[in-house]
Every structure is written in structure tokens, then in C-alpha cells.
Design an enzyme around this catalytic site. Structure first.
Site, short mmCIF file in Angstrom:
data_model
loop_
_atom_site.label_atom_id
_atom_site.label_comp_id
_atom_site.label_asym_id
_atom_site.label_seq_id
_atom_site.Cartn_x
_atom_site.Cartn_y
_atom_site.Cartn_z
N GLY A 1 -2.13 -3.54 -3.01
CA GLY A 1 -2.08 -2.11 -2.74
C GLY A 1 -3.15 -1.66 -1.77
O GLY A 1 -3.45 -2.35 -0.79
N HIS A 2 -3.77 -0.52 -2.07
CA HIS A 2 -4.71 0.11 -1.15
C HIS A 2 -6.11 -0.47 -1.25
O HIS A 2 -6.93 -0.26 -0.36
CB HIS A 2 -4.74 1.61 -1.44
CG HIS A 2 -5.36 2.44 -0.37
ND1 HIS A 2 -4.95 2.40 0.96
CD2 HIS A 2 -6.37 3.36 -0.41
CE1 HIS A 2 -5.66 3.26 1.67
NE2 HIS A 2 -6.54 3.83 0.87
N TRP A 3 -6.40 -1.17 -2.33
CA TRP A 3 -7.75 -1.69 -2.56
C TRP A 3 -7.75 -3.21 -2.46
O TRP A 3 -7.89 -3.92 -3.46
CB TRP A 3 -8.26 -1.26 -3.93
CG TRP A 3 -8.60 0.19 -4.04
CD1 TRP A 3 -8.89 1.06 -3.04
CD2 TRP A 3 -8.71 0.95 -5.26
NE1 TRP A 3 -9.17 2.31 -3.53
CE2 TRP A 3 -9.07 2.27 -4.89
CE3 TRP A 3 -8.53 0.64 -6.61
CZ2 TRP A 3 -9.26 3.28 -5.83
CZ3 TRP A 3 -8.72 1.65 -7.55
CH2 TRP A 3 -9.09 2.95 -7.16
N ASP B 1 0.85 -1.20 0.00
CA ASP B 1 0.00 0.00 0.00
C ASP B 1 0.88 1.25 0.00
O ASP B 1 1.67 1.47 0.92
CB ASP B 1 -0.89 -0.02 1.26
CG ASP B 1 -1.99 1.03 1.22
OD1 ASP B 1 -1.81 2.06 0.55
OD2 ASP B 1 -3.01 0.80 1.90
#
Length: 279
Positions: free
Chosen positions: A257-259, A230
Site C-alpha cells: 500500500g502507501h507505506w 496504493d
């Protein structure tokens, strides 16, 4: 770009003291509230499209656009209170207790909700939230991802969204042209939302802080999910939350990552379903 919802998934509006709230709903059973992140073009559907139908096999799933996003009303800069809005959504829909599943900003809202309205939350699931305290391993100030996010609010073009979606995901295969165009269209269609967010930058952030002592008081069972890769919010924030919440487990996912709910949708859907059903 109109969103065509699959069969069994419906869109509704509800009037609350926070204004008109647009939300997606599907399924029956224990209520699960899905709270999206803060990026331009974020909505309940765009943040959770790979998850809603699966979760709706077991639960009543509600994915709102929070004030200042999607088809919901805009809040005055510096005054939005998503914890209060979440409470108003539950009250307006006649829901006593719900599981909260929040990505990034939505994860912070969910965590804060658990500290202020413990009787109304049955489970806490977060993906990539800040812990509300400064990090030790990330950069001083804004991360690379947050810089790109803020730039996309000022310029919601296709190129800006390509950078945004690219920084949010680890695998470039998930930064699809369809998703990029969708986010750009949603953001560009609501300049009032864009300006609202920009006007709130640099303001008093003290109301957004999460006190460690209050986090430590959370009693709801918590599942904390974070991508190791992330670049928006470093995974140390979920480590901190895990160290404070006694009834919590941490899922740290490599090549993510962030999702997490998008890049590892299958694992996310199974984990969240099992967690809510058996805790």
C-alpha cells in the site's frame, strides 16, 4: 502514550526560523533526512520506526517532525513551507548535503527540494508521492485514501485511525492496534495541528505544484518506490516522475500500500542503504 526509543536513538529539538523542530537522530556517516507523510499522528518516528535503526548502521539518520506535526511547532495554515524548513534543518545542524528519503508529502517535499536546492541534496528517495500533476487512472478529486485521511483529522478517534491505517496498508497484519492507538494518541494530543491542517484544506494549492520541466532538471540520483496497491496515491505518479528524472530507477512493489517502508521494511532498508552507498 510516551514513545520509548531504543538504545542509540535520541530525540532532540532545534530552533529554526520555521519554529521549534523536534527530530529523532541515530548513527554516523553521510546524513540521511527522513521526511514523513501528512496523515494525522504522523511523526518522524511513527513513519520510520522499522527503518531508523537499520539505516543508522551506515548513515547519520535524522527524522524530523515537520511544522504542524508531532512535537514540532504549528505553522499558520496556508503558510507552511517544508522545503524551507528542510533547508533550515540542514543549516541548523551544520549539514552541507544530505540524502532525502520522503514518504507521500515528504516525497513531494524531497522532490521539490531537489529542484530548488540541488547542491544540498545527494540522493532522492521517494515512497508514494504525488507527482504534482493530475492523474489519469485514479478518481477525479480525492482518492479513497485521502478522503479517509481528511476525515481522521476531523475525528482522530481510534475508529477513524483504524480506517486510516487500514487504507494505508495492503496487508491487514500491519494495521496493528498498537499503531492505531499510537496515531490516535499523537493526533489527539495536538488539536492545534489538527485545526491547522483542516484550515488549510481547499486553499490555494498552486505553490505545491511540481512543474515537469523542473522535475526533469533533477540531477541527483533518484530511487522511486511505490506500492502497486496504493489507494492513497496511484502508482502512476511515480511512473511519471520516473519518465522525467533521467537518473532514476523505479521499484514498484506488489502487495504493498502507501507505506512501503513499513510493509516491506526489510527490502526497503536494504534497497535504500545500497542505493545511497553506491550511487
Amino acid at each position: 502514550m510516551a514513545t520509548t526509543l531504543p538504545a542509540g536513538v535520541a530525540a532532540h529539538d532545534i530552533d529554526t526560523p520555521s519554529g521549534k523542530i523536534h527530530y529523532i537522530e541515530a548513527g554516523e556517516g553521510h546524513p540521511v533526512l527522513l521526511l514523513h507523510g501528512s496523515g494525522p499522528g504522523a511523526t518522524g518516528w511513527s513513519n520510520f520506526a522499522p527503518n531508523i535503526e537499520y539505516l543508522a548502521k551506515s548513515f547519520r539518520v535524522i527524522a524530523p517532525d515537520m511544522p504542524g506535526w508531532g512535537d514540532s511547532d504549528t505553522a499558520i495554515a496556508g503558510t507552511r513551507n517544508h522545503v524551507q524548513t528542510a533547508l533550515e534543518i540542514l543549516d541548523g545542524l551544520g549539514i552541507d548535503r544530505a540524502a532525502f528519503v520522503g514518504n507521500s508529502m515528504g516525497g513531494m517535499t524531497s522532490t521539490r527540494f531537489a529542484t530548488t536546492h540541488p547542491a544540498r541534496i545527494s540522493h532522492l528517495v521517494t515512497m508514494g508521492p504525488s507527482s504534482g500533476s493530475p492523474g489519469m487512472f485514479g478518481p477525479a478529486g480525492l482518492t479513497e485514501g485521502l478522503r479517509i485521511l481528511q476525515a481522521a483529522y476531523r475525528d482522530p478517534s481510534i475508529e477513524s485511525m483504524r480506517k486510516l491505517v487500514g487504507i494505508m496498508t495492503f496487508d491487514p497484519a500491519f494495521a496493528t492496534e498498537e499503531l492505531i492507538e499510537q496515531r490516535s494518541h499523537i493526533a489527539s494530543s495536538r488539536p492545534d495541528h489538527l485545526q491547522n491542517f483542516i484550515d488549510g484544506l481547499g486553499g490555494d494549492r498552486s505553490r505545491l505544484q511540481l512543474e515537469p520541466s523542473k522535475i526533469a532538471g533533477i540531477k541527483a540520483p533518484a530511487l522511486l518506490i511505490h506500492g502497486r496497491d496504493d489507494r492513497v496515491v496511484h502508482f502512476e505518479h511515480s511512473l511519471r516522475l520516473h519518465s522525467l528524472i533521467s537518473n532514476s530507477r523505479l521499484l514498484l512493489i506488489n502487495r504493498c500500500g502507501h507505506w512501503a517502508q513499513l510493509e516491506h521494511a526489510g527490502e526497503f532498508n536494504r534497497m535504500v542503504t545500497d542505493f545511497i552507498a553506491h550511487n
